[in-house]
Design a protein around this motif. Structure first.
Motif, PDB file in Angstrom:
ATOM      1  N   HIS A 103       0.794  -1.231   0.000  1.00 50.37           N
ATOM      2  CA  HIS A 103       0.000   0.000   0.000  1.00 50.37           C
ATOM      3  C   HIS A 103       0.828   1.283   0.000  1.00 50.37           C
ATOM      4  CE1 HIS A 103      -3.847  -2.100   0.625  1.00 50.37           C
ATOM      5  NE2 HIS A 103      -3.105  -2.954   1.326  1.00 50.37           N
ATOM      6  N   TYR A 104       2.156   1.134   0.049  1.00 51.31           N
ATOM      7  CA  TYR A 104       2.983   2.343   0.099  1.00 51.31           C
ATOM      8  C   TYR A 104       4.236   2.180  -0.764  1.00 51.31           C
ATOM      9  CZ  TYR A 104      -0.029   3.782   3.906  1.00 51.31           C
ATOM     10  OH  TYR A 104      -1.139   4.149   4.646  1.00 51.31           O
ATOM     11  N   GLU A 105       4.622   3.278  -1.347  1.00 54.15           N
ATOM     12  CA  GLU A 105       5.893   3.342  -2.072  1.00 54.15           C
ATOM     13  C   GLU A 105       6.878   4.067  -1.166  1.00 54.15           C
ATOM     14  OE1 GLU A 105       7.507   6.033  -5.640  1.00 54.15           O
ATOM     15  OE2 GLU A 105       5.886   4.680  -6.258  1.00 54.15           O
ATOM     16  N   ILE A 106       7.835   3.306  -0.644  1.00 57.37           N
ATOM     17  CA  ILE A 106       8.778   3.852   0.328  1.00 57.37           C
ATOM     18  C   ILE A 106      10.168   3.893  -0.296  1.00 57.37           C
ATOM     19  CG2 ILE A 106       9.786   3.562   2.629  1.00 57.37           C
ATOM     20  CD1 ILE A 106       7.286   1.999   3.428  1.00 57.37           C
ATOM     21  N   THR A 107      10.763   5.115  -0.336  1.00 54.50           N
ATOM     22  CA  THR A 107      12.088   5.285  -0.934  1.00 54.50           C
ATOM     23  C   THR A 107      13.014   6.004   0.062  1.00 54.50           C
ATOM     24  OG1 THR A 107      11.018   5.529  -3.090  1.00 54.50           O
ATOM     25  CG2 THR A 107      13.340   6.154  -2.931  1.00 54.50           C
ATOM     26  N   PRO A 108      14.159   5.389   0.377  1.00 57.07           N
ATOM     27  CA  PRO A 108      14.527   3.997   0.054  1.00 57.07           C
ATOM     28  C   PRO A 108      13.666   3.013   0.833  1.00 57.07           C
ATOM     29  CG  PRO A 108      16.128   4.966   1.542  1.00 57.07           C
ATOM     30  CD  PRO A 108      15.178   6.068   1.175  1.00 57.07           C
ATOM     31  N   LEU A 142      -1.516   0.189  11.575  1.00 59.27           N
ATOM     32  CA  LEU A 142      -2.825  -0.050  10.956  1.00 59.27           C
ATOM     33  C   LEU A 142      -3.790   1.099  11.257  1.00 59.27           C
ATOM     34  CD1 LEU A 142      -3.401  -3.864  11.578  1.00 59.27           C
ATOM     35  CD2 LEU A 142      -3.186  -2.722   9.363  1.00 59.27           C
ATOM     36  N   ASN A 143      -3.753   1.610  12.479  1.00 58.45           N
ATOM     37  CA  ASN A 143      -4.623   2.732  12.843  1.00 58.45           C
ATOM     38  C   ASN A 143      -4.284   3.975  12.032  1.00 58.45           C
ATOM     39  OD1 ASN A 143      -5.990   1.214  14.768  1.00 58.45           O
ATOM     40  ND2 ASN A 143      -4.637   1.830  16.444  1.00 58.45           N
ATOM     41  N   LEU A 144      -2.985   4.265  11.851  1.00 61.99           N
ATOM     42  CA  LEU A 144      -2.576   5.412  11.037  1.00 61.99           C
ATOM     43  C   LEU A 144      -2.958   5.213   9.574  1.00 61.99           C
ATOM     44  CD1 LEU A 144       0.961   6.144  12.570  1.00 61.99           C
ATOM     45  CD2 LEU A 144      -1.083   7.593  12.735  1.00 61.99           C
ATOM     46  N   HIS A 145      -2.837   3.983   9.104  1.00 64.12           N
ATOM     47  CA  HIS A 145      -3.200   3.686   7.719  1.00 64.12           C
ATOM     48  C   HIS A 145      -4.696   3.900   7.488  1.00 64.12           C
ATOM     49  CE1 HIS A 145      -3.564   1.529   3.912  1.00 64.12           C
ATOM     50  NE2 HIS A 145      -4.463   0.737   4.478  1.00 64.12           N
ATOM     51  N   GLU A 146      -5.513   3.386   8.404  1.00 61.44           N
ATOM     52  CA  GLU A 146      -6.964   3.504   8.250  1.00 61.44           C
ATOM     53  C   GLU A 146      -7.443   4.947   8.371  1.00 61.44           C
ATOM     54  OE1 GLU A 146      -8.412   0.826  11.178  1.00 61.44           O
ATOM     55  OE2 GLU A 146      -7.862  -0.979  10.034  1.00 61.44           O
ATOM     56  N   SER A 147      -6.706   5.743   9.117  1.00 60.37           N
ATOM     57  CA  SER A 147      -7.087   7.152   9.256  1.00 60.37           C
ATOM     58  C   SER A 147      -6.494   8.019   8.140  1.00 60.37           C
ATOM     59  CB  SER A 147      -6.621   7.683  10.613  1.00 60.37           C
ATOM     60  OG  SER A 147      -5.202   7.686  10.692  1.00 60.37           O
ATOM     61  N   GLY A 148      -5.683   7.431   7.277  1.00 59.04           N
ATOM     62  CA  GLY A 148      -5.086   8.164   6.166  1.00 59.04           C
ATOM     63  C   GLY A 148      -3.892   9.015   6.563  1.00 59.04           C
ATOM     64  N   LYS A 149      -3.306   8.784   7.720  1.00 54.35           N
ATOM     65  CA  LYS A 149      -2.212   9.631   8.214  1.00 54.35           C
ATOM     66  C   LYS A 149      -0.833   8.955   8.148  1.00 54.35           C
ATOM     67  CE  LYS A 149      -5.218  11.955  11.573  1.00 54.35           C
ATOM     68  NZ  LYS A 149      -5.442  12.248  13.017  1.00 54.35           N
ATOM     69  N   LEU A 150      -0.788   7.696   7.734  1.00 50.24           N
ATOM     70  CA  LEU A 150       0.469   6.958   7.828  1.00 50.24           C
ATOM     71  C   LEU A 150       1.557   7.550   6.941  1.00 50.24           C
ATOM     72  CD1 LEU A 150       2.138   4.691   8.983  1.00 50.24           C
ATOM     73  CD2 LEU A 150       1.164   3.131   7.272  1.00 50.24           C
ATOM     74  N   GLU A 177      -2.606   3.969  -4.743  1.00 52.36           N
ATOM     75  CA  GLU A 177      -4.060   3.973  -4.913  1.00 52.36           C
ATOM     76  C   GLU A 177      -4.545   2.542  -5.193  1.00 52.36           C
ATOM     77  OE1 GLU A 177      -5.954   6.480  -4.323  1.00 52.36           O
ATOM     78  OE2 GLU A 177      -4.232   7.769  -3.892  1.00 52.36           O
ATOM     79  N   THR A 178      -4.640   1.763  -4.144  1.00 50.28           N
ATOM     80  CA  THR A 178      -5.117   0.388  -4.269  1.00 50.28           C
ATOM     81  C   THR A 178      -6.169   0.148  -3.204  1.00 50.28           C
ATOM     82  OG1 THR A 178      -3.361  -0.377  -2.794  1.00 50.28           O
ATOM     83  CG2 THR A 178      -2.938  -0.516  -5.167  1.00 50.28           C
ATOM     84  N   PRO A 179      -7.120  -0.754  -3.488  1.00 52.36           N
ATOM     85  CA  PRO A 179      -8.154  -1.051  -2.491  1.00 52.36           C
ATOM     86  C   PRO A 179      -7.528  -1.592  -1.215  1.00 52.36           C
ATOM     87  CG  PRO A 179      -8.748  -1.953  -4.616  1.00 52.36           C
ATOM     88  CD  PRO A 179      -7.330  -1.511  -4.728  1.00 52.36           C
ATOM     89  N   SER A 180      -7.994  -1.168  -0.074  1.00 52.48           N
ATOM     90  CA  SER A 180      -7.450  -1.603   1.211  1.00 52.48           C
ATOM     91  C   SER A 180      -8.169  -2.863   1.666  1.00 52.48           C
ATOM     92  CB  SER A 180      -7.607  -0.504   2.252  1.00 52.48           C
ATOM     93  OG  SER A 180      -7.134  -0.961   3.488  1.00 52.48           O
ATOM     94  N   ASN A 181      -7.447  -3.942   1.745  1.00 50.48           N
ATOM     95  CA  ASN A 181      -8.031  -5.195   2.265  1.00 50.48           C
ATOM     96  C   ASN A 181      -7.144  -5.772   3.360  1.00 50.48           C
ATOM     97  OD1 ASN A 181      -5.852  -5.951   0.773  1.00 50.48           O
ATOM     98  ND2 ASN A 181      -6.935  -7.401  -0.559  1.00 50.48           N
ATOM     99  N   VAL A 182      -6.377  -4.914   4.028  1.00 54.36           N
ATOM    100  CA  VAL A 182      -5.467  -5.363   5.089  1.00 54.36           C
ATOM    101  C   VAL A 182      -6.273  -5.665   6.349  1.00 54.36           C
ATOM    102  CG1 VAL A 182      -3.509  -4.734   6.493  1.00 54.36           C
ATOM    103  CG2 VAL A 182      -3.613  -3.986   4.125  1.00 54.36           C
TER     104      VAL A 182
END
Length: 220
Positions: free
Chosen positions: A136-141, A189-197, A215-220
């Motif tokens: 769900h995230y593109e992390i660089t590096p 998970l809480n930060l992800h669901e709130s959109g703040k991660l 931009e992918t559907p969240s099914n975590v």
């Protein structure tokens, strides 16, 4: 002072020998009723060759006792060898652990990437967090996972992490130069669901980390 094992066995053999001699010779009787009975008893004793039978019985007893003694001796020697081997292995492990410096090890790990995820390969929460970050995230590096259960000194390293980060369990995420844990699976998970991660990861990375939410559907 008590008798030794060998002295006890010799005493047993002597007693056994005397018992056999008593049995063999008691058949003569103290008062034979007739001359013919005496002769028959004498002939019976002579033909039975009591000395040979007694010697054979004694030898068999001695042989059994010797075999038992050898078996016990071999078992004692093996136990001593196993104990010595166990002590040696323990000493080698202690020597290795004494040489391990968790502070230095952690510094070297932190230099590999701005974001380190301390995990265990079998831990379901660790797997879930790594899946979240990867899918769900593109992390660089990219974040660098450290599987503590596969690390040579994972136990000592985890104990050190608990002291400096405030978290003794996994997953445990460190970001940037701070030693403070940024949380575990539930926190992320809480930060992800709130959109703040993504925002928090960029802030914690202090420009050394670039994070974008995919931009992918969240099914975590």
């Amino acid at each position: 002072m008590g008798l030794s094992r060998r002295q006890l066995r010799l005493l047993m053999v002597s007693g056994f020998s005397l018992f056999l001699m008593y049995i063999m010779y008691s058949s003569k009787g103290d008062n034979p009723s007739s001359l013919s009975d005496s002769r028959e008893s004498a002939n019976s004793i002579i033909s039975a060759n009591p000395n040979a039978k007694i010697d054979e019985a004694i030898n068999n007893k001695i042989s059994k006792l010797y075999q038992q003694e050898q078996a016990e001796k071999a078992a004692e020697e093996k136990a001593a060898v196993d104990a010595a081997a166990g002590i040696k292995v323990t000493e080698e492990i202690d020597a290795i652990e004494e040489d391990f410096d968790p502070v230095k090890e952690l510094m070297q790990i932190r230099a590999l990437a701005p974001m380190i995820v301390f995990s265990k390969s079998y831990c379901p929460y660790s797997k879930r967090l790594k899946k979240l970050l990867t899918e769900h995230y593109e992390i660089t590096p990219s974040f660098f996972p450290v599987e503590l259960d596969k690390h040579k000194h994972g136990k000592l390293l985890q104990e050190h992490l608990a002291k400096i980060s405030g978290r003794a369990t996994v997953p445990n995420v460190l970001i940037g130069t701070s030693n403070e844990s940024k949380g575990g699976c539930d926190d992320f998970l809480n930060l992800h669901e709130s959109g703040k991660l993504a925002t928090m990861l960029n802030e914690w990375g202090n420009k050394k980390l670039s994070v974008k939410r995919l931009e992918t559907p969240s099914n975590v």
